[in-house]
Write an enzyme that holds these catalytic residues in place. Structure first.
Site, PDB file in Angstrom:
ATOM      1  N   TYR A 443       0.810  -1.234   0.000  1.00  0.00           N
ATOM      2  CA  TYR A 443       0.000   0.000   0.000  1.00  0.00           C
ATOM      3  C   TYR A 443       0.839   1.278   0.000  1.00  0.00           C
ATOM      4  O   TYR A 443       2.036   1.241   0.087  1.00  0.00           O
ATOM      5  CB  TYR A 443      -1.097  -0.010   1.069  1.00  0.00           C
ATOM      6  CG  TYR A 443      -0.762  -0.026   2.543  1.00  0.00           C
ATOM      7  CD1 TYR A 443       0.481   0.260   3.060  1.00  0.00           C
ATOM      8  CD2 TYR A 443      -1.796  -0.321   3.456  1.00  0.00           C
ATOM      9  CE1 TYR A 443       0.700   0.267   4.437  1.00  0.00           C
ATOM     10  CE2 TYR A 443      -1.580  -0.323   4.821  1.00  0.00           C
ATOM     11  CZ  TYR A 443      -0.325  -0.020   5.305  1.00  0.00           C
ATOM     12  OH  TYR A 443      -0.118  -0.022   6.639  1.00  0.00           O
ATOM     13  N   GLU A 444       0.132   2.376  -0.216  1.00  0.00           N
ATOM     14  CA  GLU A 444       0.778   3.694  -0.388  1.00  0.00           C
ATOM     15  C   GLU A 444       1.730   3.676  -1.583  1.00  0.00           C
ATOM     16  O   GLU A 444       2.798   4.300  -1.573  1.00  0.00           O
ATOM     17  CB  GLU A 444       1.512   4.077   0.906  1.00  0.00           C
ATOM     18  CG  GLU A 444       1.659   5.569   1.153  1.00  0.00           C
ATOM     19  CD  GLU A 444       0.341   6.324   1.167  1.00  0.00           C
ATOM     20  OE1 GLU A 444      -0.635   5.836   1.764  1.00  0.00           O
ATOM     21  OE2 GLU A 444       0.285   7.402   0.540  1.00  0.00           O
TER      22      GLU A 444
END
Lengths: 604, 604
Positions: A443-444
């Site tokens: 994620y990110e």
């Protein structure tokens, strides 16, 4: 049970022996009150909170997880009290502007508190972490009215925050999103769309949740150029600050995940009853720009999350290896009367521990250094100095997120290995650390996206000044270390690696600008690996330089620590850096195999 | 939904183009009936069973897991029917002696069936797999009476088998076990002790479970020299073959594990009511020797388990990458009208897939080759040939278990990465594959133990003949490949790696015999990595040699496959082998950092 979140001695080394955090107070009025004594007090308080209050909720958070019933999400039972306690301590916005309820601390100090808090239960920490990030968006881009209504309540943790970005068809490619915003007569917007993978999208910790939402205003251009940012509260807020109507943000599902069970990952339907209203945050069609401003900080946080799992795994593994009695010492193999020994005496176990140690120390240094650079980017003596440090933050961010979380997962797996069969049992801590850690690579921005960012944006940024500044800092450390007999030979090896990395960066950069651009990007991730390895080598050399210099006059109790720094360096240079050199040698060919292969040649 | 267990085209390549499995029929009367047609039929049947019956139970096995209530373990609901179906097909002992109910097939063929079955649900497959292993112990070491009573019922799967080795204080160090056997007047033994981590130790699939148990006869020497093997059934067996009394083997707990939930991992108390009786299996105090005879096969099976997860992960990832639309093609980035494309078009995704492909193909080759060597060790034309192949089995076993499962876990993690956020969601297959795969690095001897076995036992075995034979086989492939223009350059690089590996093996071996023995063993695992990498390179070169030769005259439908073999080789040589060379360069220093570091220098 002893706490095994993190290593105070090493944290202190970073804060005071390597980075001179207390020196920031002399550099800027803004940080004037944060002298060494205050810094130590803050770290101790964070440590206490982490050990006494947060850590005990870690396992429950994992086992209980979050439950969705009738649109309501229930978090693990221990979380509500902890969330309030955390906010009483005013930790959420410790680095932010006191005008809005922050504590105005240097970010360098927050490195230590982030490490402790995230190491104790990072799925829990995502609630305040996301609230902080959302608040920051309001602070940077909000109107006075938006700040008045929302900001203090977010920085105090009274209301939580999130980030609504991903959609089923828009993950890495944010520009593909389909959530729409329709302009209303009163200047607000009616929002309609479906968002997924929303961390903390719905929960029972706060009475309101404030969602920054990426959406496209009707008629706006396709792709990233037509994306705007909106502020969409779960409950509308009345003029007097009290809560108004439900704003039609409905949780339609939560994910059953490999890890971070304590954090709710929600699917949210906005405006499915036509009643979701938001206000524009920042300028029309400039939503992506706003996201990018926040991205460095968010990515660094993810680096800290992964790292926190790794450092905890290392601490547990060392402790276990000292306690667990199994097998004779190899030198006594032939002695029938020899007793079994703690497994830390076995060479392969020591190798694994030393590998974990060197990587953990390297990762910690990179992360703290990026925060230090961020502070210097804010308080540097002139525009040039501030720009230089901002450039270092930019170029190091993909390494702090992408490289660090790749390595962190490796460290967590190594820690599990040291536990043997017990590592695979959920009763022991290693499985959860491995599971929680794994999402940080995704994620990110997946770590592949980070690598593309490094190669495609950061290398060439400002005509290559940030990367040259980074190399300059590394060379300084090398030059100093070459003067220290105990580590001179290692410094020379690292110098060679650094030069080779420079060459390869040039080749990769040129290839990326050529018709062979695809070949360059097919090698972006291994290039990120190499750059990260060299950054770790640099940091270990920096650490060893300080340690070698202090060693002779050091107190007896400090000697093992300083000696250990030199051993980490030796180990890295003798066993891991040669592989980095191999990787760099391979990168010079900028292999096109992956680009050229026929799709039909893959199985299936 | 399509099945993504494994790749039939590649399996056929292994069986018929690389290893000439059908040729075994000509070499020995024993395998006479297994011509190509029969082999293909067997593989197709295995594939059908795997896809239609086993695969549908995989997720339920994970989610339901095993439940312990009142000393009884319940397996996932779908398992009982499947277990019976599997036994109806007579798969359990397909490679064993027809006299005892086996099918007498070459082990090379079982490579393909093992791959399909384990890829479909390996936690389920552990029940028949362990039963097979226990049966094999009875076949090899049992008295006529033991064979008469137990063997056919085990090889038919009517009764299940296990292996009771580990105790809380005796994991890697088997010699530390404390379970005791007291001689009874009738020649039986009363067994008392606690065993843990017993896979399939208790379950509801069969009416009886036969436990081979390692224990120490009262008065026997300490350590491994005093260990004997016993046969301990859950229920005693009457003269007429019917079940007698409960034999006091009580399941006291089952583990909550990271993966392989469908397999019960039990703690067993033997004789806690003083009523557990066993019979000696093999000779007194020769229990360890018996274990070692079985170990190669058991370790190879674990290699297959890990590999099966990896190949499934690869197949799913390729399919996902072809289906998932996200982001523009990099070459069209600047075109505002460009459409999003399947992610397989993105260079970093292709690189990941090609890495998975090359490793999966390399691992598959190693595993099948070891089985082929085992067949040749049984049917070789003379004692010398049989001994040569047995030596190859010995030296390749730590690589087939240790190296393969290390890489398999890496592949599973890479597969998860290709799924992005969906990879972390348990609804999709990647999380379970990653979780299930992880234990293969630990059990049946941790991968560190494998590396010690390679360095400490296998390198020097028979004055180094097996390792020299292995190098000889590799050199033959290299020599052949150097004559093929399309791959000549790769062959030369692999030749260099092979020579370097030889040098390092010499250095490591000498160091292991010197006072610096600990340094050698501290580098055993990276040495295993290097040896495994070179083995993969060898296999990919072998594959490419065949493919390059056939390519010109190949049918259009086969060309992508053969081209893909050359691409796997190119990718490995250009991007991964340089790191292996770096590792080998590092190994030449036989770093002592991990041995020399002060224990107090580790954190905590």
């Amino acid at each position: 049970m002893a706490q095994f979140i993190s290593d105070r001695r090493d944290i202190d080394f970073l804060l005071h022996e390597m980075l001179d955090t207390a020196g920031l107070a002399k550099k800027s009025e803004k940080f004037a009150e944060f002298n060494k004594k205050t810094i130590d007090l803050i770290v101790s308080e964070a440590r206490n909170l982490a050990v006494k209050e947060i850590l005990p909720t870690q396992k429950e958070g994992d086992e209980h997880g979050c439950v969705l019933e009738n649109g309501k999400v229930t978090t693990p039972p221990s979380f509500k009290r902890l969330y309030d306690l955390f906010n009483e301590g005013e930790w959420l916005a410790m680095t932010e502007d006191p005008e809005w309820g922050g504590q105005g601390m240097p970010r360098t100090i927050s490195s230590a508190t982030m490490e402790y808090f995230n190491g104790a239960n990072y799925p829990f920490m995502m609630y305040p972490g996301l609230t902080h990030g959302a608040g920051k968006l309001v602070e940077e881009f909000g109107t006075d009215e938006q700040k008045r209504v929302f900001l203090k309540k977010m920085y105090s943790g009274e209301w939580a925050g999130t980030m609504l970005l991903t959609e089923p068809g828009a993950g890495s490619d944010v520009g593909a999103l389909t959530t729409t915003a329709k302009r209303n007569d009163d200047g607000t917007f009616s929002i309609t769309g479906e968002k997924i993978f929303i961390s903390g999208g719905e929960h029972d910790l706060t009475e309101n949740i404030i969602h920054p939402v990426l959406a496209r205003i009707e008629g706006a251009p396709e792709g990233t150029k037509g994306i705007s940012l909106f502020l969409v509260p779960k409950f509308l807020v009345n003029e007097d600050g009290s809560l108004g109507e439900f704003n039609d943000v409905v949780c339609t599902g939560i994910e059953h995940k490999l890890g971070i069970h304590g954090n709710s990952t929600c699917s949210l339907a906005l405006g499915s009853n036509g009643k979701c209203v938001g206000t524009l945050l920042g300028e029309e069609n400039k939503g992506m720009k706003a996201m990018f401003v926040m991205m460095n900080e968010a990515r660094l946080l993810v680096g800290f999350q992964g790292f926190a799992c790794a450092t905890a795994s290392y601490m547990y593994a060392v402790n276990y290896a000292k306690q667990r009695i199994q097998g004779k010492n190899l030198l006594e193999m032939m002695d029938a009367n020899a007793k079994a020994v703690p497994i830390i005496q076995h060479p392969d176990v020591r190798r694994q521990l030393l590998k974990m140690k060197a990587l953990v120390e390297g990762m910690r240094s990179i992360l703290y250094y990026v925060n230090y650079c961020a502070d210097m980017a804010a308080i540097g003596k002139d525009e040039a100095e501030r720009a230089k440090y901002q450039g270092l933050v930019e170029v190091l961010t993909p390494i702090a997120k992408g490289y660090v979380t790749d390595r962190a997962f490796e460290v967590c797996s190594q820690g599990m290995q040291i536990y043997g069969g017990y590592g695979f049992i959920e009763e022991y801590p290693m499985a959860q650390l491995l599971r929680d850690c794994r999402i940080t690579m995704i994620y990110e921005g997946t770590n592949g996206i980070q690598a593309m960012d490094l190669l495609g944006r950061k290398l060439g940024m400002n005509k290559g000044k940030p990367i040259m500044d980074l190399f300059g800092e590394m060379q300084k450390t090398v030059a100093g270390a070459k003067e220290i007999p105990a580590i001179q030979a290692y410094a020379e090896k690292i110098e060679k690696a650094l030069n080779k990395l420079g060459e390869v960066a040039m080749t990769m950069g040129q290839t990326a600008m050529s018709p062979k651009v695809l070949n360059a990007f097919a090698n972006a991730h291994p290039f990120q690996d190499a750059a990260g390895d060299v950054a770790v080598a640099w940091m270990l050399l920096w650490r060893a330089s300080i340690s070698a210099t202090k060693l002779e006059k050091a107190k007896a109790k400090d000697k093992p620590f300083y000696n250990g720094q030199i051993k980490s360096l030796q180990f890295f240079v003798e066993t891991l850096l040669p592989m980095t050199m191999g990787n760099l040698a391979g990168l010079k060919t900028v292999s096109g195999a992956a680009v050229d292969i026929d799709e039909a040649s893959f199985a299936g």
